[in-house]
Structure formats: C-alpha cells, structure tokens
Design a protein around this motif. Structure first.
Motif, PDB file in Angstrom:
ATOM      1  N   ALA A   1       0.852  -1.188   0.000  1.00  0.00           N
ATOM      2  CA  ALA A   1       0.000   0.000   0.000  1.00  0.00           C
ATOM      3  C   ALA A   1       0.884   1.232   0.000  1.00  0.00           C
ATOM      4  O   ALA A   1       2.015   1.202   0.502  1.00  0.00           O
ATOM      5  N   LEU A   2       0.363   2.304  -0.579  1.00  0.00           N
ATOM      6  CA  LEU A   2       1.060   3.592  -0.591  1.00  0.00           C
ATOM      7  C   LEU A   2       0.073   4.642  -0.105  1.00  0.00           C
ATOM      8  O   LEU A   2      -1.049   4.736  -0.609  1.00  0.00           O
ATOM      9  N   ALA A   3       0.482   5.411   0.883  1.00  0.00           N
ATOM     10  CA  ALA A   3      -0.429   6.359   1.521  1.00  0.00           C
ATOM     11  C   ALA A   3       0.260   7.698   1.752  1.00  0.00           C
ATOM     12  O   ALA A   3       1.470   7.853   1.549  1.00  0.00           O
ATOM     13  N   GLU A   4      -0.545   8.669   2.211  1.00  0.00           N
ATOM     14  CA  GLU A   4      -0.049  10.025   2.463  1.00  0.00           C
ATOM     15  C   GLU A   4      -0.916  10.646   3.562  1.00  0.00           C
ATOM     16  O   GLU A   4      -2.149  10.566   3.510  1.00  0.00           O
ATOM     17  N   LYS A   5      -0.273  11.274   4.538  1.00  0.00           N
ATOM     18  CA  LYS A   5      -1.003  11.938   5.608  1.00  0.00           C
ATOM     19  C   LYS A   5      -1.269  13.387   5.211  1.00  0.00           C
ATOM     20  O   LYS A   5      -0.349  14.135   4.893  1.00  0.00           O
ATOM     21  N   CYS A   6      -2.547  13.756   5.247  1.00  0.00           N
ATOM     22  CA  CYS A   6      -2.962  15.124   4.959  1.00  0.00           C
ATOM     23  C   CYS A   6      -3.887  15.569   6.088  1.00  0.00           C
ATOM     24  O   CYS A   6      -5.025  15.101   6.179  1.00  0.00           O
ATOM     25  N   GLY A   7      -3.391  16.438   6.944  1.00  0.00           N
ATOM     26  CA  GLY A   7      -4.168  16.823   8.107  1.00  0.00           C
ATOM     27  C   GLY A   7      -4.416  15.626   8.994  1.00  0.00           C
ATOM     28  O   GLY A   7      -3.486  14.905   9.352  1.00  0.00           O
ATOM     29  N   GLU A   8      -5.673  15.378   9.325  1.00  0.00           N
ATOM     30  CA  GLU A   8      -6.037  14.248  10.186  1.00  0.00           C
ATOM     31  C   GLU A   8      -6.486  13.042   9.385  1.00  0.00           C
ATOM     32  O   GLU A   8      -7.103  12.131   9.919  1.00  0.00           O
ATOM     33  N   THR A   9      -6.165  13.036   8.100  1.00  0.00           N
ATOM     34  CA  THR A   9      -6.606  11.953   7.231  1.00  0.00           C
ATOM     35  C   THR A   9      -5.405  11.228   6.624  1.00  0.00           C
ATOM     36  O   THR A   9      -4.482  11.864   6.102  1.00  0.00           O
ATOM     37  N   LEU A  10      -5.438   9.902   6.713  1.00  0.00           N
ATOM     38  CA  LEU A  10      -4.459   9.067   6.028  1.00  0.00           C
ATOM     39  C   LEU A  10      -5.090   8.625   4.720  1.00  0.00           C
ATOM     40  O   LEU A  10      -6.071   7.872   4.714  1.00  0.00           O
ATOM     41  N   ILE A  11      -4.564   9.122   3.603  1.00  0.00           N
ATOM     42  CA  ILE A  11      -5.138   8.838   2.292  1.00  0.00           C
ATOM     43  C   ILE A  11      -4.393   7.662   1.670  1.00  0.00           C
ATOM     44  O   ILE A  11      -3.179   7.713   1.466  1.00  0.00           O
ATOM     45  N   ILE A  12      -5.128   6.597   1.397  1.00  0.00           N
ATOM     46  CA  ILE A  12      -4.547   5.391   0.796  1.00  0.00           C
ATOM     47  C   ILE A  12      -4.646   5.518  -0.719  1.00  0.00           C
ATOM     48  O   ILE A  12      -5.720   5.397  -1.303  1.00  0.00           O
ATOM     49  N   HIS A  13      -3.529   5.730  -1.370  1.00  0.00           N
ATOM     50  CA  HIS A  13      -3.531   5.903  -2.824  1.00  0.00           C
ATOM     51  C   HIS A  13      -3.561   4.564  -3.557  1.00  0.00           C
ATOM     52  O   HIS A  13      -4.193   4.436  -4.602  1.00  0.00           O
ATOM     53  N   ILE A  14      -2.862   3.579  -3.020  1.00  0.00           N
ATOM     54  CA  ILE A  14      -2.745   2.290  -3.711  1.00  0.00           C
ATOM     55  C   ILE A  14      -2.841   1.173  -2.681  1.00  0.00           C
ATOM     56  O   ILE A  14      -2.210   1.231  -1.622  1.00  0.00           O
ATOM     57  N   GLU A  15      -3.647   0.163  -2.995  1.00  0.00           N
ATOM     58  CA  GLU A  15      -3.729  -1.069  -2.192  1.00  0.00           C
ATOM     59  C   GLU A  15      -3.760  -2.242  -3.168  1.00  0.00           C
ATOM     60  O   GLU A  15      -4.677  -2.340  -3.975  1.00  0.00           O
ATOM     61  N   LYS A  16      -2.785  -3.103  -3.096  1.00  0.00           N
ATOM     62  CA  LYS A  16      -2.743  -4.278  -3.955  1.00  0.00           C
ATOM     63  C   LYS A  16      -2.310  -5.483  -3.129  1.00  0.00           C
ATOM     64  O   LYS A  16      -1.478  -5.371  -2.237  1.00  0.00           O
ATOM     65  N   ALA A  17      -2.879  -6.648  -3.469  1.00  0.00           N
ATOM     66  CA  ALA A  17      -2.520  -7.877  -2.756  1.00  0.00           C
ATOM     67  C   ALA A  17      -2.648  -9.059  -3.711  1.00  0.00           C
ATOM     68  O   ALA A  17      -3.432  -9.021  -4.672  1.00  0.00           O
TER      69      ALA A  17
END
Length: 467
Positions: A222-238
């Motif tokens: 997974a690839l994510a980014e913290k913006c304010g109080e939100t963790l935004i998940i850009h990519i999820e693969k399994a």
C-alpha cells in the motif's frame, strides 16, 4: 494573470507544503493523487493570495480545485483570482471536488450556479480505529479472513517499504499480473501501470509505503499520504492467492501508520462494482462528498434575445445585417477608438473581413459572454453599448462608443444610462462597472454623471453603480 506550472515529481514538495495540513479529507488534495493521475487530468498549479490553486483539464474543460490556504491564505482572494483568470480566457469558472464544508461558501458566492455531487466521485472515509481494530459483529468477516491468513502465513509482517525494496516490489508486480483478474479491462490495466510508477517514488518523504512480507516475499502493498487528520490510501494491492491478506494488510497498515489520524480515506470506487462492494464491506463512517460548482451569468439565465430599449431620443437594439457597413466604420475608426481600450482588429486573430466584427458580436451573445446594443438615432446606427465581462457574481462591465459625427450631444450618456438601468433592474445584476482613460475628459464627465468613482491607477479611472 495567473501563471500555471505542470505538476511534476520535482515540484511535489511545493504542493506538499499546502497538503500536509489540509483538512479537506478528500484524495484530490494530496500530492499522490495529483502525480498518479496527471496523465489523465493534466494538473497544473500556482500560488496566489497565500493559497495553492490547481487547474485540471477534463474532457477539454478546465476544472479548478477549491483553493488550499497556507497559514495566512485568503480563500476569497484566491477564488477571485480564478474567476478573473477565467474571465480573461473567455471561459466559465468551474470549481470542482469541493469539500462539503466549503459548499455553503460557494452557494453564497454565486447568484446562479449548477451544483452536482456524483456518487462515483465520492471517497470512502473510515474511522481509523475501525480499521485498526475490526471490532464488533459487523467486522466478523474481516476477522475470520485475517485468522485464515495468519494460519497460512504465521510469520507474515507489515514493514515500511523503502527504495531498498525495489527488487521485492518488481517481483510483486510480476506475481500480481500472473493472477490479475481484470487483465482484459483496459481501464484497470491503465490504473495498474500508474500504480507501478507511483511505487517507484516510495522513497519520497511525502509517502508512506507499507508491504506485507511472508518471509522475503512481498504479498501485499500500500502507498499512503497523511494530509491533516486523514491518512489517504492511494494504492492497495494484494496477491489474490493469499486468502485473507487484504484485510490483514488493511488492519496492520492502519495500526502501524495511522497514528495521529482520525480518518482513513480509501478513495473512490471509479464506478467499479467489485470495488464498491468491497469498500462498503469495510463499513465507511461516511462518504466524502465532492461538489462541482458551475457558475452561470445573468445572460444565461434571463436573456433569450437582445431586447429593444428606448430613451427620449434613442433606440437600442440588436445589430442586424443591414448595420454591417456602419458598424464596421464605427469599429475601424482608429482615432476615435483610441479611448475604447480594446483592439478590435487584433482581437480577431485573423484578417478583417466584411462580417468579422458583426460575427464576433453575434457569437459573443450566442455564448452569453456579452450583449452588444446598436445605438440608433432615427433608425440609423450611431454607436454601440456593450455589456460584457460578466463575473458570475452579479457584476458586469459596460462600455459605450458613439460615431464622431454625433459626438457632443449627450447620446453616449443617454445610451449608457439606458443599458445600465436595464442591466441592474431587468437583468438582475447587482453592480455594473466601467472605466475610462485618464486623458479622456469626455468619458470621465459622462461616467461621473451616472456612476460613482471607486478608484484609479496609472492608466484608468474606475466607476461603479450598484443596487
């Protein structure tokens, strides 16, 4: 005039300066989304009034994100800059992916506006603790799947991904494509290629990359980014062959990387039925609305045809084919039009032909960008009054010019006042503005007689009339 620069990996730090504390909670307000989807949306950015302004392009139309303010940013000034930019470019302003908390502000800003909020665009927002704990009956399915995964891979663990894991990531993509269930879906294939490019930036400080390893084998990422109080998940693969790895990774990622965040945004579902079913099963706390505001001007709402206006001596009406010779003479009088403030010939972008200026006026009205009134004395065209630069906020600019043979008789003042009154009381504008060159004493006298002076610069005096 705003100057936009294309979104690039090299400029990501500039965007991150605004997004890192942004509390809009939507995936579009992140570096990752801008970089991942730049081949599709052609995002470009600039800074104005202490705010980040992003311009996207979708189906040939510009769409602007809602401004993201810095510590001393002025959102209203940034919105005004967007509107002015669109006015200069001859296009309607469109403010898109507007967070719900900003929608009321735009509703109050625009007298006439079309608003949409498509279900397909909406982000799935979860409480971080819900995905971290999977507590309660509604998450029994996820807990059962995680138990199966732990029984299959008892030593599996989530680790932070770095550039040193590039070999494991490349092998993951090979394994993933070998069992990719949507290989014949062009849209899914394109998204997969974009995801691969994004994972090559896992070492960027803006991103949090996490991988579920079974020994040395990467089985989910997974690839994510913290913006304010939100963790935004850009990519999820399994890997689909590892039963239960998906909820196991979701839970471990929230637990390990969600500290300080109240929300986890797993983005939209792109109208994919399978994605929608899956994301709903994880129990979103709410859907992140994304409003699109398309302001309209008063011409678009109230005017089907140019009306006829009458004064004591004049008639004002639409230009006709019969007016073309007189209208061309008026427009091409360079000595008279040095005070007009606009180069009619240069504005054509091509050679002057008999119908050129008439066609411009007609097209401007068809597009509801301006309304040109022919000023007539005893049926003869002696000038024109033009209401233009509609700002979609209740304002427009008015200009008037009279043939030199009829100057000095007050016809300009009479025509100007008639169109101003029509605009304010029939077209439902709230203000009309005008300007004149400082050297133009006649125009200054005319404008002063029917409007209020409200400023000046090195070149112009500015006037306004409001109701």
């Amino acid at each position: 005039m705003l100057q936009f620069k294309a979104v690039t990996k090299q400029g990501g730090g500039k965007l991150r300066k605004y997004y890192q504390n942004c509390d809009y909670g939507l995936c579009e307000y992140s570096v990752g989304t801008k970089l991942m989807w730049r081949p599709v949306l052609h995002a470009a950015w600039t800074e104005v009034a202490g705010c980040l302004v992003v311009r996207n392009e979708h189906h040939g139309h510009w769409m602007f994100d809602y401004p993201v303010p810095g510590p001393e940013g002025d959102e209203d000034a940034a919105l005004t800059a967007i509107e002015t930019y669109c006015l200069e470019q001859g296009v309607r302003p469109m403010i898109s992916v507007v967070p719900e908390r900003k929608a009321a502000r735009l509703m109050a800003r625009y007298p006439y506006v079309q608003v949409s909020n498509f279900r397909t665009w909406q982000d799935y927002l979860y409480y971080r603790q819900d995905l971290q704990l999977f507590a309660g009956r509604r998450y029994s399915g996820q807990r059962n799947h995680i138990k199966k995964f732990r029984a299959l891979c008892p030593g599996a663990e989530l680790r932070r991904l770095t550039a040193a894991d590039s070999g494991a990531i490349e092998q993951f993509w090979r394994d993933y494509e070998a069992e990719f269930p949507k290989g014949d879906n062009a849209k899914a294939r394109d998204e997969l290629e974009l995801a691969k490019k994004m994972l090559r930036m896992v070492d960027k400080s803006w991103f949090i990359g996490g991988g579920m390893f079974d020994g040395e084998k990467l089985v989910a990422l997974a690839l994510a980014e913290k913006c304010g109080e939100t963790l935004i998940i850009h990519i999820e693969k399994a890997l689909y062959s590892y039963t239960g790895v998906y909820p196991a990774m979701v839970q471990a990622f929230a637990d390990q990387f969600g500290e300080g965040c109240q929300w986890i945004n797993r983005e939209d579902d792109a109208a994919d039925r399978g994605l929608r079913t899956s994301k709903l099963q994880y129990g979103p706390a709410r859907m992140g609305a994304k409003y699109c505001f398309e302001p309209e001007n008063e011409l678009m709402r109230h005017v089907e045809a140019i009306p006829e206006l009458k004064t004591e001596r004049l008639t004002l009406s639409a230009l006709t084919e019969a007016d073309i010779p007189a209208y061309n003479a008026l427009v091409l009088d360079g000595e008279r039009n040095r005070w007009w403030g606009y180069d009619d010939v240069g504005g054509l972008g091509g050679p002057v032909e008999e119908r050129s200026f008439f066609n411009v006026a007609r097209t401007d009205f068809e597009n509801r960008q301006a309304v040109n009134f022919a000023v007539r004395l005893d049926g003869k065209l002696i000038g024109e009054a033009v209401l233009y630069r509609f700002d979609c906020r209740g304002g427009a600019e008015l200009g008037c010019r009279i043939d030199k043979a009829y100057a000095g008789h007050g016809y300009g003042t009479e025509a100007f006042a008639a169109v101003a009154n029509w605009g304010l009381y029939q077209l439902h504008l709230s203000r009309i503005v005008a300007k004149c060159y400082k050297e133009n004493g006649a125009s200054y006298k005319m404008l002063s007689s029917c409007m209020r002076k409200n400023g000046e610069d090195e070149t112009f005096f500015y006037f306004e009339k409001s109701v």
